[in-house]
Design a protein around this motif. Structure first.
Motif, PDB file in Angstrom:
ATOM      1  N   GLU A   1       0.837  -1.209   0.000  1.00 21.92           N
ATOM      2  CA  GLU A   1       0.000   0.000   0.000  1.00 21.92           C
ATOM      3  C   GLU A   1       0.871   1.258   0.000  1.00 21.92           C
ATOM      4  O   GLU A   1       0.553   2.251  -0.660  1.00 21.92           O
ATOM      5  N   TYR A   2       1.993   1.194   0.742  1.00 24.12           N
ATOM      6  CA  TYR A   2       2.901   2.340   0.809  1.00 24.12           C
ATOM      7  C   TYR A   2       3.488   2.652  -0.563  1.00 24.12           C
ATOM      8  O   TYR A   2       3.563   3.811  -0.975  1.00 24.12           O
ATOM      9  N   LYS A   3       3.890   1.597  -1.286  1.00 18.29           N
ATOM     10  CA  LYS A   3       4.467   1.793  -2.622  1.00 18.29           C
ATOM     11  C   LYS A   3       3.459   2.389  -3.594  1.00 18.29           C
ATOM     12  O   LYS A   3       3.810   3.205  -4.450  1.00 18.29           O
ATOM     13  N   LEU A   4       2.185   1.987  -3.451  1.00 18.08           N
ATOM     14  CA  LEU A   4       1.134   2.551  -4.304  1.00 18.08           C
ATOM     15  C   LEU A   4       0.966   4.046  -4.040  1.00 18.08           C
ATOM     16  O   LEU A   4       0.857   4.851  -4.968  1.00 18.08           O
ATOM     17  N   LEU A   5       0.955   4.401  -2.759  1.00 24.17           N
ATOM     18  CA  LEU A   5       0.836   5.820  -2.392  1.00 24.17           C
ATOM     19  C   LEU A   5       2.061   6.608  -2.861  1.00 24.17           C
ATOM     20  O   LEU A   5       1.947   7.736  -3.340  1.00 24.17           O
ATOM     21  N   GLU A   6       3.233   5.994  -2.721  1.00 25.75           N
ATOM     22  CA  GLU A   6       4.475   6.644  -3.139  1.00 25.75           C
ATOM     23  C   GLU A   6       4.458   6.895  -4.648  1.00 25.75           C
ATOM     24  O   GLU A   6       4.861   7.965  -5.120  1.00 25.75           O
ATOM     25  N   ALA A   7       3.968   5.895  -5.410  1.00 22.05           N
ATOM     26  CA  ALA A   7       3.888   6.033  -6.869  1.00 22.05           C
ATOM     27  C   ALA A   7       2.898   7.125  -7.256  1.00 22.05           C
ATOM     28  O   ALA A   7       3.144   7.902  -8.190  1.00 22.05           O
ATOM     29  N   ALA A   8       1.777   7.198  -6.524  1.00 20.82           N
ATOM     30  CA  ALA A   8       0.773   8.225  -6.807  1.00 20.82           C
ATOM     31  C   ALA A   8       1.331   9.616  -6.523  1.00 20.82           C
ATOM     32  O   ALA A   8       1.106  10.564  -7.293  1.00 20.82           O
ATOM     33  N   LEU A   9       2.097   9.733  -5.446  1.00 18.17           N
ATOM     34  CA  LEU A   9       2.707  11.024  -5.107  1.00 18.17           C
ATOM     35  C   LEU A   9       3.766  11.414  -6.135  1.00 18.17           C
ATOM     36  O   LEU A   9       3.908  12.587  -6.482  1.00 18.17           O
ATOM     37  N   GLU A  10       4.508  10.417  -6.610  1.00 19.72           N
ATOM     38  CA  GLU A  10       5.536  10.674  -7.627  1.00 19.72           C
ATOM     39  C   GLU A  10       4.893  11.187  -8.917  1.00 19.72           C
ATOM     40  O   GLU A  10       5.403  12.115  -9.550  1.00 19.72           O
ATOM     41  N   LYS A  11       3.757  10.600  -9.274  1.00 19.53           N
ATOM     42  CA  LYS A  11       3.028  11.045 -10.459  1.00 19.53           C
ATOM     43  C   LYS A  11       2.495  12.464 -10.259  1.00 19.53           C
ATOM     44  O   LYS A  11       2.561  13.306 -11.163  1.00 19.53           O
ATOM     45  N   SER A  12       1.992  12.725  -9.053  1.00 15.38           N
ATOM     46  CA  SER A  12       1.491  14.063  -8.726  1.00 15.38           C
ATOM     47  C   SER A  12       2.615  15.093  -8.792  1.00 15.38           C
ATOM     48  O   SER A  12       2.434  16.213  -9.290  1.00 15.38           O
ATOM     49  N   GLN A  13       3.815  14.711  -8.300  1.00 13.91           N
ATOM     50  CA  GLN A  13       4.967  15.612  -8.347  1.00 13.91           C
ATOM     51  C   GLN A  13       5.374  15.900  -9.789  1.00 13.91           C
ATOM     52  O   GLN A  13       5.707  17.037 -10.128  1.00 13.91           O
ATOM     53  N   GLU A  14       5.327  14.860 -10.625  1.00 14.58           N
ATOM     54  CA  GLU A  14       5.663  15.024 -12.049  1.00 14.58           C
ATOM     55  C   GLU A  14       4.736  16.050 -12.701  1.00 14.58           C
ATOM     56  O   GLU A  14       5.182  16.930 -13.451  1.00 14.58           O
ATOM     57  N   LEU A  15       3.436  15.952 -12.401  1.00  7.21           N
ATOM     58  CA  LEU A  15       2.454  16.896 -12.957  1.00  7.21           C
ATOM     59  C   LEU A  15       2.716  18.317 -12.457  1.00  7.21           C
ATOM     60  O   LEU A  15       2.622  19.283 -13.219  1.00  7.21           O
ATOM     61  N   GLU A  16       3.054  18.425 -11.175  1.00  4.14           N
ATOM     62  CA  GLU A  16       3.328  19.739 -10.575  1.00  4.14           C
ATOM     63  C   GLU A  16       4.572  20.369 -11.202  1.00  4.14           C
ATOM     64  O   GLU A  16       4.594  21.575 -11.501  1.00  4.14           O
ATOM     65  N   LEU A  17       5.599  19.573 -11.425  1.00  3.04           N
ATOM     66  CA  LEU A  17       6.825  20.080 -12.051  1.00  3.04           C
ATOM     67  C   LEU A  17       6.555  20.534 -13.482  1.00  3.04           C
ATOM     68  O   LEU A  17       7.021  21.601 -13.900  1.00  3.04           O
ATOM     69  N   ASN A  18       5.791  19.736 -14.216  1.00  2.00           N
ATOM     70  CA  ASN A  18       5.475  20.089 -15.605  1.00  2.00           C
ATOM     71  C   ASN A  18       4.648  21.363 -15.681  1.00  2.00           C
ATOM     72  O   ASN A  18       4.838  22.192 -16.575  1.00  2.00           O
ATOM     73  N   LYS A  19       3.746  21.520 -14.729  1.00  2.00           N
ATOM     74  CA  LYS A  19       2.880  22.710 -14.699  1.00  2.00           C
ATOM     75  C   LYS A  19       3.712  23.986 -14.509  1.00  2.00           C
ATOM     76  O   LYS A  19       3.390  25.036 -15.058  1.00  2.00           O
ATOM     77  N   ASN A  20       4.778  23.862 -13.720  1.00  2.00           N
ATOM     78  CA  ASN A  20       5.612  25.037 -13.414  1.00  2.00           C
ATOM     79  C   ASN A  20       6.968  24.973 -14.121  1.00  2.00           C
ATOM     80  O   ASN A  20       7.951  25.548 -13.660  1.00  2.00           O
ATOM     81  N   LYS A  21       6.979  24.291 -15.243  1.00  2.00           N
ATOM     82  CA  LYS A  21       8.204  24.077 -16.015  1.00  2.00           C
ATOM     83  C   LYS A  21       8.926  25.379 -16.347  1.00  2.00           C
ATOM     84  O   LYS A  21      10.131  25.526 -16.111  1.00  2.00           O
ATOM     85  N   GLU A  22       8.208  26.356 -16.891  1.00  2.00           N
ATOM     86  CA  GLU A  22       8.854  27.598 -17.327  1.00  2.00           C
ATOM     87  C   GLU A  22       9.410  28.385 -16.148  1.00  2.00           C
ATOM     88  O   GLU A  22      10.481  28.988 -16.234  1.00  2.00           O
TER      89      GLU A  22
END
Length: 544
Positions: free
Chosen positions: A473-494
């Motif tokens: 369950e921890y790994k699933l949450l960690e993967a979801a957070l990693e995906k969320s971080q990826e989206l956040e980084l892309n959103k603020n790319k510039e």
């Protein structure tokens, strides 16, 4: 008969009021004396009876500093070394190496090198890790290492440092270092003068005035005063800078306190330099304290237009009070209020949430005030610009990457990947992808509350020896957070690429290069110039 009756009433009332004040004072005094006696007893008993040797000075330093943390971040104790640093910050002069030094995770790094000062002449670079100064190994040295880099002029200091994994040696010859308040000024297009005021030390108003007069002599008919990133400093210098643009005897800021002796009004005392020249003041989320006094006064007096994003909201006034043995305590004594009556302070440290964090006003709690010309402005902490540029507001993710030095450290890698750049260094989409991979490799997250909570869950699970049961369950949450971080980084790319580029410009061309870059590539400056060129829009904002 009536007068006599009034006197009979008034005298007992005055007597009663003094009685209450006396009782209150006695109660406070008794409580303070009681707590001091308890603290002294604990301190003495522990030092005399603890199983191992104790360092009384170090224990007391920690005890005092942790006690003051409960009040606000600005009420602090200064030991002898701290007092010296405080004086340097205010005067802007010291003898040293001319570099910004930072200790993090037990290591000492150079954060920025100042052009033509000793560290620069010795070939040191931002990102170098200092491991030894003279015969002092910094791994075993717990004091402020920057003090080892100060001393008499022409003193030679041998240092050892690590750069890109390789240990190197250098000798630095100490010299006088002058920290300028006005780091840069120039005449831009359309006869617009541009002044960067980076701090409020003792020279701030004199340097700002000199820059203003020089720009006017060169033909400036409009002025941009850039206060972005300026954390503040001396109150009287903020008043003096306002005085350059507003008439004598204008109210600039008021301080209010529970202690009547700290209630004060600060007004301009001198004849101004120019009360007519069109003025734009640029602020951002890192413009604080004295910067907010200047921006708030210029706005409330309708003297100029404030542009950018909401300022930090640091409206607590501190005063250093001398203690014994060359120490000081800097105490929050009052709050700042702008000429219209707005409180600058954003966070209420007297009211904290369940996590112990100070509470901030919500928008529906903001109060309305009137400027001198009748414009409506609001409190709520900091100064809300007349012209707000939402795109320039710092994203939480970008702020986290700056605070944890992820941007700084990756910029170091980019710098050594291409150390001989011709012209302005750039950051490509390929570099941004490499940055995201760097964050994954180094396991650097955006420091969100969710990340912190998940980390706490794992730590507790390990203590209770159930981490194996929740691993999937921890790994699933960690993967979801990693995906969320990826989206956040892309959103603020510039925005992230912009900060990486700025860091590279400083490495290659120092601060002057960065400010020169701003004058040609910065949306806030461009919008400020356009506003100053549009006299009708400028006048309409100020209701003139």
């Amino acid at each position: 008969m009536k007068r006599f009756f009034n006197r009979k009433i008034i005298i007992p009332l005055v007597t009663i009021s003094f009685l209450f004040i006396g009782v209150s004072f006695k109660n406070d005094f008794f409580e303070i004396a009681k707590q001091i006696e308890i603290f002294t007893g604990v301190f003495k008993t522990v030092n005399q009876n603890y199983v191992d040797e104790t360092n009384a000075g170090e224990l007391m330093d920690i005890a005092i500093k942790n006690m003051l943390k409960e009040l606000d971040p600005y009420t602090v104790f200064f030991n002898e070394q701290d007092v010296l640093k405080f004086k340097i910050n205010n005067t802007g002069e010291y003898t040293g190496i001319g570099a910004m030094v930072q200790r993090k995770d037990g290591k000492v790094y150079l954060k920025e090198i100042y052009k033509d000062f000793p560290a620069d002449k010795a070939g040191l670079k931002a990102g170098d890790e200092i491991t030894q100064i003279g015969d002092v190994n910094l791994k075993e040295y717990k004091e402020d290492a920057s003090q080892l880099l100060k001393g008499a002029k022409n003193t030679q200091v041998a240092i050892q440092y690590i750069r890109q994994g390789k240990t190197q040696n250098a000798t630095i010859i100490l010299n006088e270092v002058e920290i300028k308040a006005v780091e840069y000024y120039t005449l831009l297009k359309d006869k617009t003068g541009y002044i960067v005021l980076s701090k409020f030390n003792e020279k701030a108003s004199a340097e700002t005035k000199a820059a203003l007069l020089d720009l006017k002599q060169k033909g400036a008919t409009k002025i941009i005063l850039d206060l972005r990133g300026n954390p503040g400093g001396l109150l009287h210098e903020a008043v003096n800078i306002c005085n350059l643009f507003v008439a004598k005897n204008e109210l600039i800021v008021t301080t209010k306190s529970k202690n009547a002796k700290y209630n004060s009004e600060y007004r301009t005392k001198n004849e101004p330099s120019d009360i007519e020249i069109p003025l734009v003041v640029i602020v951002d989320g890192k413009s604080a304290s004295a910067s907010e006094i200047v921006a708030g006064a210029i706005q409330d007096l309708d003297r100029g237009v404030v542009l950018g994003s909401r300022s930090f909201g640091k409206g607590l006034v501190q005063r250093p009070l001398d203690l014994s043995y060359g120490t000081q305590v800097k105490v929050t004594i009052s709050r700042y209020y702008t000429p219209s009556g707005r409180c600058i302070q954003a966070l209420d440290y007297a009211k904290k949430d369940e996590n112990g964090k100070a509470i901030k006003k919500t928008q529906n709690e903001f109060n309305a005030f009137k400027t001198k010309a009748g414009r409506t402005v609001y409190d709520g902490g900091g100064i809300l610009p007349d012209v707000e540029i939402a795109a320039t507001k710092m994203a939480n993710s970008t702020d986290a990457l700056l605070k944890n030095d992820a941007i700084f450290n990756f910029a170091t890698q980019l710098y050594y990947k291409n150390p001989n750049v011709n012209g302005i260094p750039t950051v490509s989409d390929v570099d941004f992808m490499a940055f995201k991979n760097y964050l994954k490799q180094e396991k650097i997250n955006l420091d969100s509350d969710t990340h912190k909570a998940l980390k706490t869950v794992l730590e507790n699970a390990k203590k209770e020896k159930i981490e194996g049961q929740i691993a999937a369950e921890y790994k699933l949450l960690e993967a979801a957070l990693e995906k969320s971080q990826e989206l956040e980084l892309n959103k603020n790319k510039e925005q992230i690429k912009k900060h990486l580029q700025e860091e590279l410009i400083i490495r290659h061309q120092y601060r002057d290069g960065l400010y020169l870059f701003y004058t040609k590539n910065n949306p806030e400056i461009e919008q400020a110039i356009n506003l100053l060129n549009n006299s009708a829009q400028y006048a309409s904002i100020l209701k003139k």
